[in-house]
Design an enzyme around this catalytic site. Structure first.
Site, PDB file in Angstrom:
ATOM      1  N   ARG A  32       0.850  -1.133   0.180  1.00 60.62           N
ATOM      2  CA  ARG A  32      -0.048   0.152  -0.018  1.00 60.62           C
ATOM      3  C   ARG A  32       0.725   1.397   0.137  1.00 60.62           C
ATOM      4  O   ARG A  32       0.258   2.328  -0.480  1.00 60.62           O
ATOM      5  CB  ARG A  32      -0.884  -0.022   1.043  1.00 60.62           C
ATOM      6  CG  ARG A  32      -0.222   0.182   2.654  1.00 60.62           C
ATOM      7  CD  ARG A  32      -1.075   0.066   3.822  1.00 60.62           C
ATOM      8  NE  ARG A  32      -0.189   0.123   4.916  1.00 60.62           N
ATOM      9  CZ  ARG A  32      -0.898   0.225   6.285  1.00 60.62           C
ATOM     10  NH1 ARG A  32      -2.190   0.636   6.497  1.00 60.62           N
ATOM     11  NH2 ARG A  32      -0.186   0.133   7.469  1.00 60.62           N
ATOM     12  N   ARG A  55     -13.724  24.361   8.790  1.00 60.57           N
ATOM     13  CA  ARG A  55     -13.448  23.698   7.431  1.00 60.57           C
ATOM     14  C   ARG A  55     -14.533  24.313   6.308  1.00 60.57           C
ATOM     15  O   ARG A  55     -14.344  24.074   5.159  1.00 60.57           O
ATOM     16  CB  ARG A  55     -13.606  22.189   7.517  1.00 60.57           C
ATOM     17  CG  ARG A  55     -12.586  21.614   8.496  1.00 60.57           C
ATOM     18  CD  ARG A  55     -11.217  21.788   8.002  1.00 60.57           C
ATOM     19  NE  ARG A  55     -10.058  21.362   8.749  1.00 60.57           N
ATOM     20  CZ  ARG A  55      -8.734  21.532   8.702  1.00 60.57           C
ATOM     21  NH1 ARG A  55      -8.439  22.327   7.518  1.00 60.57           N
ATOM     22  NH2 ARG A  55      -8.051  20.901   9.531  1.00 60.57           N
TER      23      ARG A  55
END
Length: 294
Positions: A189, A216
């Site tokens: 990965r 955000r």
């Protein structure tokens, strides 16, 4: 079977449970569970049982007061749990908000799907010269964005092909070549690009969620995390409408002003003409103050 509950429920949020809300090209948000509503905040603040005899406008006024004066624990009485699919580079930014419970898809145990994020050409921009952590406002020319997208897609596909080759397995875990020994998933990965998608369950209380949303949904936040925050903000509006209104009034659309900023405003109210050079503020502080009143 007839299911009943004695806990508070919110019909608008009940209708959203397990529904998939699409975000970006392959991402999504799903509401999995929640606890509490506006009345839970009021109940905690009054340290009482049940909804009591207070009128709704009094409940709304109390929530406004609590948020305006930065009370926190009453809002911690509400929790919500999401299932979210998002690009890895956004997940790493998101996890900086440490006041939540998270369980992420394990690429040690499972194989990541072949889905990666490619930005819309309109969202591909050069580096800002003003803010070192974000992109400039204008998109790059079409020729440049096409090259950028071609590179991102080429790299992502090549890395995923090598990912499967390293494991000697396809997306479903089937062996590709019986004569080859693949390496562990936890090692394979590390070659993947950060625009690949991951998934997690994210549970957070309302107080900390509002802090996340304040940061955000800000225009200066990275676009790719901001679109998730905006979808969650819509969910909060359906879940705790009184709290949402107070949050919008005192946080999203409100402003914090420094001591020097207040002094400047007082001087202006008295009729004095104040400019940057006579304000006692540095350039950035002055520009931020002026921006509030534009």
């Amino acid at each position: 079977m007839h299911n009943t509950t004695k806990r508070v429920t919110v019909p608008a949020l009940e209708a959203m449970l397990y529904e998939t809300i699409k975000v970006l090209d392959h991402g999504f948000i799903r509401v999995i569970d929640y606890m509490g509503d506006d009345s839970s905040i009021v109940q905690a603040a009054r340290v009482s049982y049940g909804k009591g005899t207070k009128q709704l406008n009094q409940d709304k006024g109390l929530i406004n007061y609590l948020l305006r004066h930065y009370h926190t624990t009453p809002f911690e009485m509400c929790d919500i749990k999401f299932h979210i699919k998002l690009p890895i580079f956004i997940a790493r930014q998101w996890i900086r908000h440490r006041t939540a419970s998270v369980n992420e898809y394990s690429a040690r145990y499972s194989i990541l799907g072949n889905e990666f994020y490619l930005p819309d050409p309109a969202n591909i921009a050069s580096q800002s010269v003003v803010n070192k952590q974000c992109r400039a406002g204008d998109s790059v020319p079409k020729k440049v964005s096409e090259k950028v997208l071609a590179i991102l897609e080429e790299d992502a596909r090549r890395c995923y092909r090598h990912y499967k080759e390293l494991m000697n397995a396809d997306e479903d875990g089937n062996i590709l070549d019986e004569n080859v020994s693949g390496i562990a998933r936890e090692l394979a990965r590390i070659n993947l690009t950060l625009n690949y998608y991951t998934e997690w369950y994210w549970k957070i209380n309302l107080h900390n969620l509002l802090h996340f949303l304040r940061l955000r949904t800000d225009p200066k936040a990275q676009y790719e995390i901001r679109v998730y925050a905006e979808k969650i903000l819509d969910i909060v509006k359906a879940w705790v409408p009184f709290t949402y209104e107070a949050f919008e009034e005192y946080r999203l659309q409100g402003a914090n002003i420094s001591r020097k900023g207040l002094e400047v405003i007082k001087r202006m109210i008295k009729g004095e003409k104040v400019i940057h050079e006579t304000s006692g503020m540095n350039k950035r502080e002055w520009e931020e103050l002026v921006k509030i009143f534009r």
